[in-house]
Design a protein around this motif. Structure first.
Motif, PDB file in Angstrom:
ATOM      1  N   ILE A  51      29.215  12.926  -4.351  1.00 11.83           N
ATOM      2  CA  ILE A  51      29.015  11.506  -4.652  1.00 11.83           C
ATOM      3  C   ILE A  51      30.337  10.824  -4.998  1.00 11.83           C
ATOM      4  CG2 ILE A  51      27.977   9.907  -6.316  1.00 11.83           C
ATOM      5  CD1 ILE A  51      25.505  11.708  -6.353  1.00 11.83           C
ATOM      6  N   LEU A  52      31.157  11.479  -5.804  1.00 11.68           N
ATOM      7  CA  LEU A  52      32.443  10.869  -6.171  1.00 11.68           C
ATOM      8  C   LEU A  52      33.317  10.644  -4.946  1.00 11.68           C
ATOM      9  CD1 LEU A  52      33.395  12.778  -9.458  1.00 11.68           C
ATOM     10  CD2 LEU A  52      32.380  10.495  -9.225  1.00 11.68           C
ATOM     11  N   GLN A  53      33.363  11.627  -4.061  1.00 15.82           N
ATOM     12  CA  GLN A  53      34.180  11.484  -2.851  1.00 15.82           C
ATOM     13  C   GLN A  53      33.658  10.358  -1.970  1.00 15.82           C
ATOM     14  OE1 GLN A  53      34.594  15.118  -0.647  1.00 15.82           O
ATOM     15  NE2 GLN A  53      35.814  14.191   0.981  1.00 15.82           N
TER      16      GLN A  53
ATOM     17  N   SER B 190      37.159   8.858  -9.017  1.00 10.79           N
ATOM     18  CA  SER B 190      37.925  10.042  -9.415  1.00 10.79           C
ATOM     19  C   SER B 190      37.253  10.866 -10.498  1.00 10.79           C
ATOM     20  CB  SER B 190      39.324   9.635  -9.882  1.00 10.79           C
ATOM     21  OG  SER B 190      39.232   8.723 -10.972  1.00 10.79           O
ATOM     22  N   SER B 191      36.285  10.287 -11.225  1.00 13.46           N
ATOM     23  CA  SER B 191      35.629  11.040 -12.293  1.00 13.46           C
ATOM     24  C   SER B 191      34.199  10.539 -12.476  1.00 13.46           C
ATOM     25  CB  SER B 191      36.393  10.900 -13.609  1.00 13.46           C
ATOM     26  OG  SER B 191      36.215   9.604 -14.147  1.00 13.46           O
ATOM     27  N   PRO B 192      33.314  11.389 -13.022  1.00 16.53           N
ATOM     28  CA  PRO B 192      31.931  10.962 -13.270  1.00 16.53           C
ATOM     29  C   PRO B 192      31.839   9.764 -14.204  1.00 16.53           C
ATOM     30  CG  PRO B 192      32.079  13.354 -13.347  1.00 16.53           C
ATOM     31  CD  PRO B 192      33.487  12.837 -13.269  1.00 16.53           C
ATOM     32  N   ASP B 193      32.801   9.623 -15.116  1.00 14.41           N
ATOM     33  CA  ASP B 193      32.772   8.476 -16.030  1.00 14.41           C
ATOM     34  C   ASP B 193      32.795   7.145 -15.268  1.00 14.41           C
ATOM     35  OD1 ASP B 193      32.714  10.088 -18.274  1.00 14.41           O
ATOM     36  OD2 ASP B 193      34.906  10.152 -18.466  1.00 14.41           O
TER      37      ASP B 193
ATOM     38  N   TRP C  43      30.416   1.816 -11.651  1.00  9.03           N
ATOM     39  CA  TRP C  43      29.938   1.604 -10.280  1.00  9.03           C
ATOM     40  C   TRP C  43      28.459   1.261 -10.266  1.00  9.03           C
ATOM     41  CZ3 TRP C  43      26.120   3.844  -7.311  1.00  9.03           C
ATOM     42  CH2 TRP C  43      26.138   3.514  -5.948  1.00  9.03           C
ATOM     43  N   THR C  44      27.680   1.972 -11.052  1.00  9.58           N
ATOM     44  CA  THR C  44      26.225   1.781 -11.050  1.00  9.58           C
ATOM     45  C   THR C  44      25.840   0.395 -11.565  1.00  9.58           C
ATOM     46  OG1 THR C  44      25.836   4.142 -11.366  1.00  9.58           O
ATOM     47  CG2 THR C  44      24.035   2.647 -11.949  1.00  9.58           C
TER      48      THR C  44
END
Length: 359
Positions: A222-224, A229-232, A237-238
């Motif tokens: 999902i990040l790619q 660059s990070s889940p944070d 984004w959401t």
């Protein structure tokens, strides 16, 4: 009444107010408008009215004169005014493309998501009456009804399962009883939908990052895909645009991770299969579609991107298998025409029944 898209209606009237115009070309039977209005897009088609007879068989292909596409028309998502503008615009554009004016229209059938109550139907019917001449037959349904008709060629019998951005199951008995399950939106539990699958995937990534859940391939995938660059960064984004359709676009990533063996992704899809099958089972039980012994046959129309086949993880196939464990004679149908055509065929069938009663 002045409509936002009045200039479009005026344009098509001017085009057709000439002798020998397109309306004359359709004077043998006129045209029908069929519309499928969803959370992601709205599609309208214009179909030539087919001849009426007790032995009528639908031609192949269906005589489609024009097709137009617009944005969301679910009033729960964009508001009543915007939904109305979208519906009006797409119908006007379709008639212009078909070269037919409103007086050539014999019937209009709208299948629109968010039509969940008779008051919703009546509200839409009221403004449709402002647009079309009094002779035009008007029908308004939930978009699931149009999807069912796309698999049964306009006959309302059996159950439809829609699993796209949202999900819903809707069914009819042959004597006209109807029932639905799900379709109340993600907040109220449409977990088998594209939104539901994707939201659970995003949640799994956040949980893994926090240490509250197991690590998952979904994180990197999902990040790619989102260029993060990070889940944070998923939080920003959401909530920058938490629209259902935007979140639902992540479903292919969940499927890919499941196909690669990720346990979390597989569990999410397994849960979605169970939810979608439960939606259908709820409708079948309430309507008694399988008969008193549970062995009766009935169609199950399968519609929506979530149910489309994948290389290994075929959600639609798994849902069908789950349904047929309980109802062995349930007959899955993948429609050969789109729901907007189903709406037009539903209007045609309704016109045919009314004509038969008068003859």
């Amino acid at each position: 009444m002045k409509h936002k898209n009045g200039e479009i209606w005026e344009f098509e009237n001017n085009v057709n107010n000439t002798t020998g115009g397109v309306e004359d070309a359709h004077s043998d039977g006129g045209v029908i408008l069929g519309l499928d209005g969803g959370t992601t897009s709205t599609i309208c088609i214009c179909m030539r009215v087919l001849p009426f007879s007790s032995s009528s068989k639908l031609p192949d292909p269906i005589p489609i004169l024009a097709r137009a596409v617009a944005g969301c028309s679910n009033h729960n998502s964009v508001g009543e005014a915007a939904a109305r503008d979208t519906l009006e615009q797409v119908m006007a554009e379709t008639l212009v493309k078909a070269g037919a004016k409103r007086s050539a229209v014999r019937a209009v059938c709208l299948g629109v998501s968010g039509v969940n109550h008779p008051t919703d139907q009546e509200r839409i019917l009221n403004w449709l009456r402002d647009i079309f001449p009094s002779h035009v037959k008007l029908y308004v349904h939930n978009d699931a009804v149009a999807a069912l008709a796309s698999g049964t060629y306009g006959k309302l019998h059996g159950c439809v399962l829609i699993a796209g951005t949202g999900c819903i199951a809707y069914g009819f008995t042959e004597d006209g009883q109807e029932a639905r399950a799900a379709g109340a939106g993600p907040v109220l539990g449409d977990w088998g939908s594209g939104y539901g699958i994707s939201a659970q995937a995003l949640t799994a990534v956040i949980r893994a990052n926090d240490g509250r859940g197991p690590q998952t391939m979904l994180t990197n995938s999902i990040l790619q895909s989102l260029g993060l660059s990070s889940p944070d960064e998923l939080i920003g984004w959401t909530y920058a645009d938490p629209s259902w359709a935007r979140i639902a676009t992540l479903v292919p990533l969940v499927v890919s991770c499941a196909e690669a063996g990720d346990q979390i992704a597989n569990r999410i899809l397994d849960d979605a299969v169970q939810e979608l099958a439960l939606d259908v089972k709820a409708v079948v039980e309430r309507l008694g579609l399988s008969g008193p012994d549970g062995n009766g046959s009935f169609p199950v129309v399968m519609v929506g991107g979530v149910l489309e086949a994948n290389k290994k993880w075929d959600i639609g196939k798994e849902v069908t298998a789950c349904i047929q464990k309980t109802y062995p004679k349930a007959s899955p149908i993948r429609p050969k025409v789109e729901p907007a055509v189903g709406a037009a065929l539903l209007a045609w069938n309704s016109l045919m029944k009314e004509t038969s009663k008068l003859s």
